[in-house]
Design a protein around this motif. Structure first.
Motif, PDB file in Angstrom:
ATOM      1  N   VAL A  80      46.260  28.371  47.804  1.00 44.40           N
ATOM      2  CA  VAL A  80      46.277  29.641  48.527  1.00 44.40           C
ATOM      3  C   VAL A  80      45.531  29.484  49.848  1.00 44.40           C
ATOM      4  CG1 VAL A  80      45.530  32.059  48.475  1.00 44.40           C
ATOM      5  CG2 VAL A  80      46.371  30.971  46.385  1.00 44.40           C
ATOM      6  N   LEU A  95      42.820  34.793  52.900  1.00 43.28           N
ATOM      7  CA  LEU A  95      42.852  35.684  54.056  1.00 43.28           C
ATOM      8  C   LEU A  95      41.711  36.699  54.047  1.00 43.28           C
ATOM      9  CD1 LEU A  95      46.709  36.316  54.089  1.00 43.28           C
ATOM     10  CD2 LEU A  95      45.407  34.680  55.475  1.00 43.28           C
ATOM     11  N   VAL A 130      42.217  37.373  48.335  1.00 41.21           N
ATOM     12  CA  VAL A 130      43.619  37.694  48.590  1.00 41.21           C
ATOM     13  C   VAL A 130      44.104  36.685  49.616  1.00 41.21           C
ATOM     14  CG1 VAL A 130      43.024  39.419  50.348  1.00 41.21           C
ATOM     15  CG2 VAL A 130      45.281  39.468  49.293  1.00 41.21           C
ATOM     16  N   GLY A 131      45.330  36.193  49.440  1.00 41.03           N
ATOM     17  CA  GLY A 131      45.812  35.183  50.370  1.00 41.03           C
ATOM     18  C   GLY A 131      47.287  34.906  50.198  1.00 41.03           C
ATOM     19  N   GLU A 132      47.739  33.881  50.923  1.00 41.10           N
ATOM     20  CA  GLU A 132      49.151  33.501  50.922  1.00 41.10           C
ATOM     21  C   GLU A 132      49.328  32.192  50.161  1.00 41.10           C
ATOM     22  OE1 GLU A 132      52.633  32.067  54.076  1.00 41.10           O
ATOM     23  OE2 GLU A 132      50.791  33.022  54.810  1.00 41.10           O
ATOM     24  N   ASP A 136      54.223  34.062  49.063  1.00 42.17           N
ATOM     25  CA  ASP A 136      53.787  35.254  48.325  1.00 42.17           C
ATOM     26  C   ASP A 136      52.350  35.609  48.682  1.00 42.17           C
ATOM     27  OD1 ASP A 136      56.175  35.535  46.978  1.00 42.17           O
ATOM     28  OD2 ASP A 136      55.493  34.499  45.164  1.00 42.17           O
ATOM     29  N   ARG A 137      52.085  36.907  48.806  1.00 47.30           N
ATOM     30  CA  ARG A 137      50.699  37.365  48.977  1.00 47.30           C
ATOM     31  C   ARG A 137      50.159  37.721  47.608  1.00 47.30           C
ATOM     32  NH1 ARG A 137      48.824  41.234  53.801  1.00 47.30           N
ATOM     33  NH2 ARG A 137      49.293  39.253  54.828  1.00 47.30           N
ATOM     34  N   TYR A 182      46.544  38.142  44.836  1.00 47.56           N
ATOM     35  CA  TYR A 182      45.111  38.387  44.734  1.00 47.56           C
ATOM     36  C   TYR A 182      44.634  37.957  43.361  1.00 47.56           C
ATOM     37  CZ  TYR A 182      45.891  43.135  42.595  1.00 47.56           C
ATOM     38  OH  TYR A 182      46.254  44.195  41.808  1.00 47.56           O
ATOM     39  N   LYS A 238      50.794  39.411  42.287  1.00 45.82           N
ATOM     40  CA  LYS A 238      51.205  39.847  43.620  1.00 45.82           C
ATOM     41  C   LYS A 238      50.272  40.967  44.069  1.00 45.82           C
ATOM     42  CE  LYS A 238      55.060  37.330  43.620  1.00 45.82           C
ATOM     43  NZ  LYS A 238      56.371  37.960  43.329  1.00 45.82           N
ATOM     44  N   LEU A 284      44.709  43.795  53.644  1.00 45.01           N
ATOM     45  CA  LEU A 284      44.032  42.626  53.086  1.00 45.01           C
ATOM     46  C   LEU A 284      42.677  43.004  52.507  1.00 45.01           C
ATOM     47  CD1 LEU A 284      44.712  39.941  55.846  1.00 45.01           C
ATOM     48  CD2 LEU A 284      45.572  39.906  53.497  1.00 45.01           C
ATOM     49  N   SER A 315      42.868  45.081  49.293  1.00 45.89           N
ATOM     50  CA  SER A 315      43.260  44.279  48.130  1.00 45.89           C
ATOM     51  C   SER A 315      42.130  43.383  47.653  1.00 45.89           C
ATOM     52  CB  SER A 315      44.476  43.414  48.472  1.00 45.89           C
ATOM     53  OG  SER A 315      45.615  44.199  48.715  1.00 45.89           O
TER      54      SER A 315
END
Length: 338
Positions: A39, A42, A70-72, A87-88, A90, A114, A121, A124
């Motif tokens: 990940v 973010l 939380v991230g990509e 996908d984002r 957490y 998800k 951001l 989340s």
């Protein structure tokens, strides 16, 4: 790609002034398990457990903490199901792995979900650790289902409703139909817990038993201790109903007297969110809990508990967020957006 991390190599004393954390370039994380994802972080949040672990550190290696993230998703292992790059997500992570206070992180896919599409951001990032803890308090410890109205007509006492876990627990308790009693004293804390749905707010500077009596309450089926288990233990054992359940997330300084629970068939349970990840037991339940929280958030049944945001991933912003939590005066959650 470079992987900047922020951490420490000795125990941190938040009573000291000056820089407590240092920045280093770390190796890029690898998929050490085919259940892992990589990940790009973010945003992350700071929790009391981060502060405690930093203060208690006894090693000498550079250590990167951080659990809420939380991230990509950048890469997935061969056995990962339901997630793909882009996908984002957490998650709250594991104690035994390098944490979210870095740009890239390896995370077990069973612990992620998800991220809510309707949150920022920072909103989340405030949710995973406290959300999972509150979820496990209700399900694992109190034996309740997270289903709308399932506990209507019953009451729960939550000690420290204004903190991170309490702020989610109040909302989940209201969702399943519980009447919520909590404890707060500062005007801003009282206002906060009422905004989350608390029905009755007690002042811990005054006699709690007398206040309960004024509301006609002499027994409670559910009591949750989110602060000072030792201090509130006598209150809990005095007011727990026959076959009631008490849960706590706070370690004790001494022994707890379980005697008062025996003849009324009441139960006590510890809740430690990291236990499943530490022992690789029922880990997928935490990803499932987060997926349920996402559904509740996206349907408007639950809201974020974010109250403060720092911008920019640096030793200075991380230290400021840690000091906020170490002060023991935080309401809700503090987040750093990278």
């Amino acid at each position: 790609m470079k992987n900047k991390g922020i951490g420490f190599s000795k125990a941190v004393d938040f009573g000291e002034s000056g820089t407590l954390f240092e920045e280093k370039e770390l190796a890029m994380p690898e998929l050490t398990s085919q259940l892992d994802v990589i990940v790009k972080v973010l945003a992350s949040a700071v929790n009391p457990v981060d502060v405690k672990m930093a203060e208690a550190y006894q090693g000498h290696d550079f250590t990167v903490l951080g659990f809420d993230g939380v991230g990509e998703v950048m890469a997935v292992g061969d056995d990962v199901l339901g997630f793909e790059p882009g996908d984002r997500v957490y998650y709250a992570g594991q104690q035994l792995r390098s944490g979210t206070n870095q740009v890239y992180q390896a995370v077990d896919s069973r612990l992620i979900a998800k991220a809510p599409a309707n949150l920022t951001l920072s909103e989340s990032a405030a949710l995973p650790l406290t959300g999972i803890t509150a979820y496990e308090i209700l399900t694992d410890a109190l034996g309740l289902a997270i289903s709308e109205g399932v506990a209507t007509g019953k009451t729960i006492l939550i000690v420290n409703g204004a903190g991170g876990v309490g702020s989610i627990l109040i909302q989940l308790a209201k969702f399943i139909g519980l009447q919520v009693i909590t404890i707060a004293s500062r005007p801003e804390s009282v206002e906060w817990v009422k905004s989350l749905g608390a029905d009755i707010v007690l002042n811990h500077h005054e006699d709690l038993g007398m206040q309960l009596k004024e509301f006609g309450i002499d027994q409670l089926p559910y009591i949750v201790l989110l602060h000072s288990t030792d201090k509130y233990w006598n209150l809990a054992t005095r007011y727990i109903a026959p076959f009631g359940r008490i849960a706590s997330i706070v370690e004790t300084e001494g022994l707890l007297d379980m005697g008062p629970l025996k003849n009324i068939g009441a139960q006590f349970a510890w809740v430690f969110m990291f236990a499943k990840g530490n022992f690789d037991i029922r880990m997928a339940e935490q990803g499932q809990a987060l997926a349920k929280l996402t559904d509740l958030i996206e349907s408007g049944k639950l809201k974020t508990t974010l109250t403060k945001t720092y911008k920019g991933f640096s030793a200075e912003t991380l230290e400021a967020a840690y000091r906020d939590v170490a002060s023991n005066h935080m309401i809700g959650k503090v987040v750093i957006v990278y």
